[in-house]
Design an enzyme around this catalytic site. Structure first.
Site, PDB file in Angstrom:
ATOM      1  N   GLU A 125      57.223  22.846  26.338  1.00 53.34           N
ATOM      2  CA  GLU A 125      55.867  23.243  26.741  1.00 53.34           C
ATOM      3  C   GLU A 125      54.886  22.080  26.893  1.00 53.34           C
ATOM      4  O   GLU A 125      53.837  22.053  26.242  1.00 53.34           O
ATOM      5  CB  GLU A 125      55.335  24.300  25.759  1.00 53.34           C
ATOM      6  N   GLU A 240      64.500  31.847  27.788  1.00 55.96           N
ATOM      7  CA  GLU A 240      63.866  32.713  26.781  1.00 55.96           C
ATOM      8  C   GLU A 240      63.497  34.079  27.360  1.00 55.96           C
ATOM      9  O   GLU A 240      62.434  34.637  27.070  1.00 55.96           O
ATOM     10  CB  GLU A 240      62.610  32.025  26.209  1.00 55.96           C
TER      11      GLU A 240
HETATM   12  O1  G3I Z   1      60.033  32.052   7.468  1.00 60.88           O
HETATM   13  C1  G3I Z   1      58.645  32.044   7.207  1.00 60.88           C
HETATM   14  C2  G3I Z   1      58.349  32.869   5.989  1.00 60.88           C
HETATM   15  O2  G3I Z   1      58.937  32.262   4.882  1.00 60.88           O
HETATM   16  C3  G3I Z   1      56.832  32.957   5.833  1.00 60.88           C
HETATM   17  O3  G3I Z   1      56.528  33.812   4.759  1.00 60.88           O
HETATM   18  C4  G3I Z   1      56.171  33.512   7.088  1.00 60.88           C
HETATM   19  C5  G3I Z   1      54.658  33.551   6.993  1.00 60.88           C
HETATM   20  O4  G3I Z   1      54.066  33.306   8.255  1.00 60.88           O
HETATM   21  O5  G3I Z   1      56.519  32.671   8.150  1.00 60.88           O
HETATM   22  C6  G3I Z   1      57.911  32.620   8.395  1.00 60.88           C
HETATM   23  O6  G3I Z   1      58.135  31.767   9.462  1.00 60.88           O
HETATM   24  C7  G3I Z   1      57.826  32.285  10.741  1.00 60.88           C
HETATM   25  C8  G3I Z   1      59.072  32.174  11.599  1.00 60.88           C
HETATM   26  O7  G3I Z   1      58.786  32.551  12.926  1.00 60.88           O
HETATM   27  C9  G3I Z   1      60.180  33.054  11.068  1.00 60.88           C
HETATM   28  O8  G3I Z   1      59.795  34.393  11.129  1.00 60.88           O
HETATM   29  C10 G3I Z   1      56.707  31.474  11.349  1.00 60.88           C
HETATM   30  O9  G3I Z   1      55.528  31.703  10.614  1.00 60.88           O
HETATM   31  C11 G3I Z   1      56.529  31.870  12.776  1.00 60.88           C
HETATM   32  O10 G3I Z   1      55.590  30.970  13.360  1.00 60.88           O
HETATM   33  C12 G3I Z   1      57.835  31.750  13.528  1.00 60.88           C
HETATM   34  O11 G3I Z   1      57.590  32.176  14.836  1.00 60.88           O
HETATM   35  C13 G3I Z   1      58.483  31.699  15.832  1.00 60.88           C
HETATM   36  C14 G3I Z   1      57.679  30.841  16.827  1.00 60.88           C
HETATM   37  O12 G3I Z   1      58.469  30.492  17.931  1.00 60.88           O
HETATM   38  C15 G3I Z   1      57.209  29.546  16.152  1.00 60.88           C
HETATM   39  O13 G3I Z   1      58.305  28.781  15.750  1.00 60.88           O
HETATM   40  C16 G3I Z   1      59.058  32.905  16.540  1.00 60.88           C
HETATM   41  O14 G3I Z   1      59.932  33.590  15.633  1.00 60.88           O
HETATM   42  C17 G3I Z   1      59.846  32.450  17.781  1.00 60.88           C
HETATM   43  O15 G3I Z   1      60.272  33.581  18.507  1.00 60.88           O
HETATM   44  C18 G3I Z   1      58.932  31.615  18.653  1.00 60.88           C
HETATM   45  O16 G3I Z   1      59.675  31.180  19.775  1.00 60.88           O
HETATM   46  C19 G3I Z   1      58.940  30.494  20.794  1.00 60.88           C
HETATM   47  C20 G3I Z   1      59.838  29.404  21.343  1.00 60.88           C
HETATM   48  O17 G3I Z   1      60.292  28.566  20.296  1.00 60.88           O
HETATM   49  C21 G3I Z   1      59.108  28.594  22.424  1.00 60.88           C
HETATM   50  N1  G3I Z   1      58.612  29.467  23.479  1.00 60.88           N
HETATM   51  C22 G3I Z   1      57.793  30.599  23.011  1.00 60.88           C
HETATM   52  C23 G3I Z   1      58.547  31.418  21.961  1.00 60.88           C
HETATM   53  C24 G3I Z   1      57.697  32.603  21.496  1.00 60.88           C
HETATM   54  O18 G3I Z   1      56.563  32.167  20.844  1.00 60.88           O
END
Ligand code: G3I
Length: 339
Positions: A125, A240
């Site tokens: 991105e 994605e």
């Molecule tokens: O695992 C922790 C947990 O321990 C904690 O209590 C909780 C509190 O917020 O967070 C958990 O982690 C989260 C993780 O997903 C696992 O669920 C993160 O906060 C959350 O930010 C994370 O979101 C992911 C996001 O990327 C950021 O990494 C999404 O699952 C994932 O689908 C999303 O994927 C992105 C691609 O990488 C790039 N393109 C867009 C796409 C959608 O946003």
């Protein structure tokens, strides 16, 4: 079907904790996929949440799952502003001239997963035509190193993993609106700059987070965009794929068909391009979709509602599932008859 004879794969973003906890999900992955992408385990904030603290176990687990089952892995993602841990942000601000932060990280991660990962999203991105500079997002890396962080990251990645394919991965490139159009132009401008400067890049990752609220996928624009990319000698990966619904009202069967039709329209456009190597959906089951966390509107909570992946929340295949696999098969048949 895991891959067509043209070599096109079907893949999904997955998490090892979910695979281990849910046998049905595990079976669906093994049935459907030739490739997997770690949804979160290979992001910097997951791998190295704090300075000196490495958390390899989830990514190792996924790499091992892939190896055992003969799956390819798309490494996602080396540099992404949103997944950069706070301690790295602080370091980049404190010593913006030092590339050591990046080279050490790439060295460790790319070496550890050299046998598992055959394609890396090196920069995720980088485009922002609304708040960016000359179409480039003002990421923590941009702020530290300027626009050349993209070139430097790709050179570093080639040095660290000479045989892996290297990608830039981006969203917002599908529809007929001024923002998507500007983003396509900005992406081509970036790619041209990289090609002219001999920067190593092999693949353009197209995220394809589709959205029923944005009209039909813009075939003419996608065709032109993909043709220019292919003419540069680059491959394309759909990385994605999922579909955001606009409304959760109406019969589920109608909603599911609408999602499937949108996916079919999109895949028929992209699959006509020989440069397209495969299609990865961003998850398999609605139960785990990141879209469950996205509000459809201030008054509609999407949390339990969005149905934009091949399986529903109970792991029942939906029309999107058959549509996806049929579209890949049909594209293969079309390719065979025109060979
Ligand atoms: O695992 C922790 C947990 O321990 C904690 O209590 C909780 C509190 O917020 O967070 C958990 O982690 C989260 C993780 O997903 C696992 O669920 C993160 O906060 C959350 O930010 C994370 O979101 C992911 C996001 O990327 C950021 O990494 C999404 O699952 C994932 O689908 C999303 O994927 C992105 C691609 O990488 C790039 N393109 C867009 C796409 C959608 O946003």
């Amino acid at each position: 079907m895991t891959a067509t004879s043209a070599g096109r794969y079907v893949g999904a973003a997955v998490r090892i904790d979910q695979i281990n906890a849910e046998p049905q999900l595990r079976s669906a992955i093994l049935r459907d996929c030739g490739s997997i992408t770690p949804e979160i385990h290979m992001k910097w904030d997951s791998l190295q949440p704090e300075r000196g603290v490495w958390n390899f176990a989830p990514a190792d687990g996924l790499a091992s799952f892939a190896r055992t089952n003969g799956l390819k892995v798309r490494g996602h993602a080396l540099l992404w502003d949103q997944s950069t841990p706070g301690w790295v942000r602080d370091q980049l601000k404190a010593t913006p001239n030092s590339w050591n932060h990046i080279s050490r990280y790439f060295g460790t991660v790319m070496n550890r997963y050299r046998n598992a990962v055959d394609e890396w999203d090196v920069v995720n991105e980088p485009i922002d035509t609304e708040g960016g500079v000359n179409g480039l997002r003002k990421t923590v890396f941009y702020n530290a190193y300027g626009s050349s962080y993209i070139e430097r990251a790709l050179h570093e990645a080639r040095f660290r993993a000479p045989t892996a394919r290297l990608a830039i991965n981006e969203y917002g490139l599908e529809y007929d609106n001024p923002v998507d159009e500007a983003r396509r132009v900005a992406m081509l401008r970036l790619l041209e700059r990289l090609r002219q400067n001999g920067v190593p890049i092999d693949v353009v990752g197209i995220q394809a987070h589709l959205d029923l609220g944005k009209g039909a996928p813009h075939g003419a624009a996608i065709n032109a965009f993909f043709s220019v990319i292919a003419d540069m000698g680059l491959k394309i990966a759909i990385t994605e794929l999922d579909v955001k619904e606009v409304s959760a009202s109406g019969a589920v069967s109608t909603r599911d068909q609408r999602v499937a039709d949108h996916v079919r329209a999109y895949l028929d456009i992209v699959n006509a391009h020989p440069a397209v190597m495969g299609v990865t959906t961003w998850g398999l089951s609605d139960r785990h979709s990141w879209l469950q966390n996205q509000p459809v509107s201030p008054t509609v909570n999407a949390a339990r509602l969005n149905r934009g992946l091949p399986y529903d929340a109970n792991l029942r295949a939906k029309p999107m599932h058959s549509t996806l696999h049929q579209a890949m098969t049909d594209a293969e048949l079309a390719a065979v008859t025109t060979r």
